[in-house]
Every structure is written in structure tokens, then in C-alpha cells.
Design an enzyme around this catalytic site. Sequence first.
Site, PDB file in Angstrom:
ATOM      1  CB  ILE A 202      17.547  19.862  69.753  1.00 37.02           C
ATOM      2  CG1 ILE A 202      18.509  18.716  69.403  1.00 37.02           C
ATOM      3  CG2 ILE A 202      16.307  19.327  70.455  1.00 37.02           C
ATOM      4  CD1 ILE A 202      19.055  17.988  70.633  1.00 37.02           C
TER       5      ILE A 202
ATOM      6  CB  THR B 168      10.189  28.006  66.254  1.00 32.79           C
ATOM      7  OG1 THR B 168      11.505  28.323  65.779  1.00 32.79           O
ATOM      8  CG2 THR B 168       9.434  27.247  65.166  1.00 32.79           C
TER       9      THR B 168
ATOM     10  CB  SER C  81       8.225  23.013  68.975  1.00 35.33           C
ATOM     11  OG  SER C  81       8.443  23.723  70.164  1.00 35.33           O
TER      12      SER C  81
ATOM     13  CE1 TYR D 270      19.877  29.710  61.131  1.00 38.01           C
ATOM     14  CE2 TYR D 270      21.510  28.684  59.713  1.00 38.01           C
ATOM     15  CZ  TYR D 270      20.469  28.573  60.613  1.00 38.01           C
ATOM     16  OH  TYR D 270      20.020  27.338  61.009  1.00 38.01           O
TER      17      TYR D 270
ATOM     18  CE  LYS E  86      20.027  23.983  62.255  1.00 34.78           C
ATOM     19  NZ  LYS E  86      19.215  22.910  62.856  1.00 34.78           N
TER      20      LYS E  86
ATOM     21  N   GLY F 132      12.736  17.677  70.801  1.00 37.01           N
ATOM     22  CA  GLY F 132      12.783  19.098  70.486  1.00 37.01           C
ATOM     23  C   GLY F 132      11.498  19.855  70.740  1.00 37.01           C
TER      24      GLY F 132
ATOM     25  CG  ASP G 102      20.868  19.386  78.869  1.00 36.07           C
ATOM     26  OD1 ASP G 102      21.554  19.389  77.824  1.00 36.07           O
ATOM     27  OD2 ASP G 102      20.971  20.261  79.744  1.00 36.07           O
TER      28      ASP G 102
END
Length: 258
Positions: free
Chosen positions: A96, A197, A23, A159, A166, A17, A68
Site C-alpha cells: 500500500i 496498476t 494490483s 515520481y 520509498k 493492498g 484503513d
Amino acid sequence: MDSIRNIISGKKGLIVGIANENSIAYGCASVLRELGAEVAVTYLNAKAEKYVRPLADKLEAPLVMPLDVEQPGQMQQVFSDIEQHWGKLDFVIHSIAFCPMDDLHGRVVDCSRDGFQQAMHVSCYSFVEMARHAEPLMKDGGSLITMSYYGADKVVENYNMMGPVKAALESVSRYMASELGPKGIRVHAVSPGPLKTRAASGIAHFDQLIDDAIARAPQNKLVDIEDVGMTCAFLISNAARSLTGQTIYVDGGHHIMA
């Protein structure tokens, strides 16, 4: 810090990530490297490689690999390279996430099927897949850590679709903790407060979210990527050997406020 170094030094892990020096993944990698761990890192594609390579050099990473998670075969190759180079693995940090912008900026009820599936694949299923590949390399146990956010548990304005994604990621972490516990493999979701970020910049009105977090948190400040890295260092260490399946908030106490 020296006491943590004693129980981190020599551990070997994969960190996924890193996009730039801001990051979360890089914050974790730099802390762990400073404490004596060896880290292998990945970059998304050729465009990203030119930003990640200099950071990998700072980390003295022995393995710098393309990954990826939507490209067939790339994850298998990453873990094959790790097996050939180290023969084992002590930890994985999965940091990620992705959601198409139209779906991220719209209502959950209006999200597209393709957008939802892509967000779930990149942000959630990829952690499951990493765990499956890491399991046989964690011969002496290990730690699997992913990054979540407060919006998994509570509705956070703007969000949107990433909240349910999540939430699924946190649930996956608990189930994998149960399944992998007998092998000494611990699984956690770390939930940082809002951080500036590149990934977070896609959230609408993110600056307002930052201001609200500072105002609401008991400590009245934001956390930083080093704070997240220190938390991961503890979770990876043997000092956390009896902890698993938890969502660890690193947010200055924001999540406890009504």
C-alpha cells in the site's frame, strides 16, 4: 514451480493492498494461493469491498477484513482476527502507498507538511506497525515483505515526493531485518519495475515512464504482477532462509542501466 510449492504449501499469511485484479498484491496472493499457501486479505473501505470480495472468493481467503491504516484500531483488529483464526502467521505482504495528488505532482521542495506526513504514514509507517503486530504471531519465524520502487534510489522524473518516502521504507526494512533477525523473521523490500496498476496511474506522464522502462531494460519488456508474486514466493520459502534486509529488484534489469 512444483519444487516451490513443496516449501510454500501450508504457510499462512496476510496480504494488504488488493484493490482489483491488476494490483501487485493480488498478483502475489494468486501465486501464493496456487502454490498452496493460505491468504488473509484486506480491503480499504466499503467502496473497495465490492471489488475485493470476488477476488477473495477466488483466493478462498478465510479472512477478509477492512483495513484503513489511518483509522485507529483497525490494524489491531486485523491481527486479533488472525490470531483467533490461525493462532500464528508465516508472512505479511505490505503493498500500500498513498500521496495526496497535489504533493505528488509538485516539487519535493514544495510539498506540504500534512501531505508528507500522510504519505509517510500510509506508505512507510504502516509497515512498521504491521511488523510490530506480526512479530508475536511469527512464533517459528516468518517473512515481512513490502513494495518499493527504483525512485527510492535514483531520481525518477514525476515520481517526486514518493521517492523520499520509498527510500525511508527501504531503510526501515533494513533496520527491522536487523532487529527481528534473531527471531527468524526476515524482512525485504521488493522493487518491481513500473506496472500498470491503479496506484501508478496517479503518476504524471506514466505512459512515458513505461516506454522508457521497456527501452532501457536489458530484457526490453515490462514485468507483470505474477513475476512479483513468484519472487515473493521464493522470499517466503525456506529456500531464502539466509536472505534478509535486501531490496530485490524485479524489473528486467532496468535498475542496472546507467
